[in-house]
Scaffold this active site. Sequence first.
Site, PDB file in Angstrom:
ATOM      1  N   ALA A  11     -23.112  -3.832 -38.422  1.00 29.91           N
ATOM      2  CA  ALA A  11     -22.788  -4.268 -39.637  1.00 29.91           C
ATOM      3  C   ALA A  11     -21.326  -4.383 -39.889  1.00 29.91           C
ATOM      4  O   ALA A  11     -20.946  -4.083 -40.947  1.00 29.91           O
ATOM      5  CB  ALA A  11     -23.577  -3.319 -40.609  1.00 29.91           C
ATOM      6  N   HIS A 176     -17.988 -19.006 -22.344  1.00 25.87           N
ATOM      7  CA  HIS A 176     -17.123 -18.980 -23.730  1.00 25.87           C
ATOM      8  C   HIS A 176     -15.740 -18.337 -23.361  1.00 25.87           C
ATOM      9  O   HIS A 176     -15.844 -17.105 -22.999  1.00 25.87           O
ATOM     10  CB  HIS A 176     -18.010 -17.912 -24.594  1.00 25.87           C
ATOM     11  CG  HIS A 176     -17.584 -17.771 -25.965  1.00 25.87           C
ATOM     12  ND1 HIS A 176     -16.964 -18.842 -26.842  1.00 25.87           N
ATOM     13  CD2 HIS A 176     -17.315 -16.808 -27.107  1.00 25.87           C
ATOM     14  CE1 HIS A 176     -16.533 -18.497 -27.917  1.00 25.87           C
ATOM     15  NE2 HIS A 176     -16.690 -17.274 -28.036  1.00 25.87           N
TER      16      HIS A 176
HETATM   17  N1  APR Z   1     -25.179   0.390 -32.427  1.00 26.75           N
HETATM   18  C1  APR Z   1     -25.092  -0.374 -33.559  1.00 26.75           C
HETATM   19  N2  APR Z   1     -23.909  -0.532 -34.262  1.00 26.75           N
HETATM   20  C2  APR Z   1     -22.890  -0.436 -33.186  1.00 26.75           C
HETATM   21  C3  APR Z   1     -22.790   0.422 -32.002  1.00 26.75           C
HETATM   22  C4  APR Z   1     -23.978   0.770 -31.613  1.00 26.75           C
HETATM   23  N3  APR Z   1     -24.273   1.383 -30.490  1.00 26.75           N
HETATM   24  N4  APR Z   1     -21.618   0.692 -31.703  1.00 26.75           N
HETATM   25  C5  APR Z   1     -20.808  -0.140 -32.365  1.00 26.75           C
HETATM   26  N5  APR Z   1     -21.445  -0.843 -33.346  1.00 26.75           N
HETATM   27  C6  APR Z   1     -20.988  -1.226 -34.568  1.00 26.75           C
HETATM   28  C7  APR Z   1     -19.689  -0.765 -35.289  1.00 26.75           C
HETATM   29  O1  APR Z   1     -19.966   0.542 -35.968  1.00 26.75           O
HETATM   30  C8  APR Z   1     -19.166  -1.890 -36.251  1.00 26.75           C
HETATM   31  O2  APR Z   1     -19.957  -1.907 -37.544  1.00 26.75           O
HETATM   32  O3  APR Z   1     -20.717  -2.816 -34.359  1.00 26.75           O
HETATM   33  C9  APR Z   1     -19.843  -3.228 -35.585  1.00 26.75           C
HETATM   34  C10 APR Z   1     -18.866  -4.163 -34.926  1.00 26.75           C
HETATM   35  O4  APR Z   1     -18.031  -4.715 -36.283  1.00 26.75           O
HETATM   36  P1  APR Z   1     -16.381  -5.166 -36.056  1.00 26.75           P
HETATM   37  O5  APR Z   1     -15.793  -4.002 -35.410  1.00 26.75           O
HETATM   38  O6  APR Z   1     -16.185  -5.353 -37.475  1.00 26.75           O
HETATM   39  O7  APR Z   1     -16.382  -6.325 -35.134  1.00 26.75           O
HETATM   40  P2  APR Z   1     -16.848  -7.889 -35.490  1.00 26.75           P
HETATM   41  O8  APR Z   1     -15.772  -8.600 -35.703  1.00 26.75           O
HETATM   42  O9  APR Z   1     -18.248  -7.737 -36.424  1.00 26.75           O
HETATM   43  O10 APR Z   1     -17.179  -8.439 -33.951  1.00 26.75           O
HETATM   44  C11 APR Z   1     -18.502  -7.900 -33.247  1.00 26.75           C
HETATM   45  O11 APR Z   1     -19.039  -9.970 -32.160  1.00 26.75           O
HETATM   46  O12 APR Z   1     -17.776 -11.931 -32.053  1.00 26.75           O
HETATM   47  C12 APR Z   1     -17.962 -11.027 -31.569  1.00 26.75           C
HETATM   48  O13 APR Z   1     -16.074 -10.505 -30.342  1.00 26.75           O
HETATM   49  C13 APR Z   1     -16.881  -9.865 -31.286  1.00 26.75           C
HETATM   50  O14 APR Z   1     -17.982  -8.514 -29.812  1.00 26.75           O
HETATM   51  C14 APR Z   1     -17.488  -8.539 -31.111  1.00 26.75           C
HETATM   52  C15 APR Z   1     -18.867  -8.964 -32.030  1.00 26.75           C
END
Ligand code: APR
Length: 311
Positions: A11, A176
Amino acid sequence: MPKNKLTVIGAGNVGASVAAYASAQELGDIVLVDILEGIPQGKGLDLYEATPVLGVDTTVTGTNDYAATANSDVIIITAGIARKPGMSRDDLLATNVKIVGEVAEKAGKYSPNAVIIVVSNPLDAMVYTAWKKTGFSPRKIVGMAGVLDTARFRTFIAEEIGVSVEDIHALVLGGHGDTMVPLTRYCFVGGVPVTRFMSSERLEQIVQRTRQGGAEIVGLLKTGSAYYAPAASAIQMARSILSDKKRLLPVAAYLDGEYNEKGIFLGVPAILGEAGVEKVIEVDLTPDETDAFKKSAQAVKDLVKEVDKFL
Ligand code: APR
């Protein structure tokens, strides 16, 4: 007709944007999952409260519990962490293999018939991880990369020529990242080859900007990576699957002999429908393009070897 159900895991910036677009487009009921407590619940409720204003009848539920995701039609995985200072590529890979592997396994158990769209990076390795950990048919797992890369390319070309973005069709192959293979021969503007509109030097500059598209955004944001265009791209794929539209899009699909590759996920044009990746489309490549594609495939195979060590 029963409503579609869409689960979004992670999220954060990408996941919340995916949920926002999905709800605005009334794709179905949405479940937003994260490991953090309160974040998916808060963002989910906020999005749900936007539905009367948007005039859409979708529920948005935020949760930490995978039971709420049961019987989803599509699962979009955006969970993971970004590379932090002092972290090697291997550290990042090990961490994200663990995260993506764990969430895919859990979500897959509750929704054995879902199609999974992976967005987390490094993309080609994460799609492979989700496949290994769910045991799903590889046609039910697909990665989002090419739609985003071509969206960037289409934006820059449309801006350059002064035509609608809708009239630009483009194709990229391969992984990618740095090894992506943009096929400018297959780029058309309302059916007219793009080379009719600009010099090959200018086209090459736009290709380079596209290749660096992710880095350009990171350079501006400084604290994170792109999320609106990645989320919109994942949604285009989800729509094609949920509505069985059979769009032909560049996606990271499992190769089972197509393009002379086997056992890896790599960017190729494919038809997306309710069964997932319904067909990989092979296009003719010049010797140079074949070389570039092979290099890209090799880079992904090297990465996958690393992934296998962590699985
Ligand atoms: N289970 C569920 N959610 C998780 C877990 C887990 N085990 N580990 C991390 N997360 C959640 C985090 O808590 C965070 O809310 O994944 C989310 C990642 O969000 P952001 O840090 O905002 O990253 P974002 O910019 O959304 O990118 C996510 O997509 O485009 C790709 O390279 C990017 O790998 C990255 C992913």
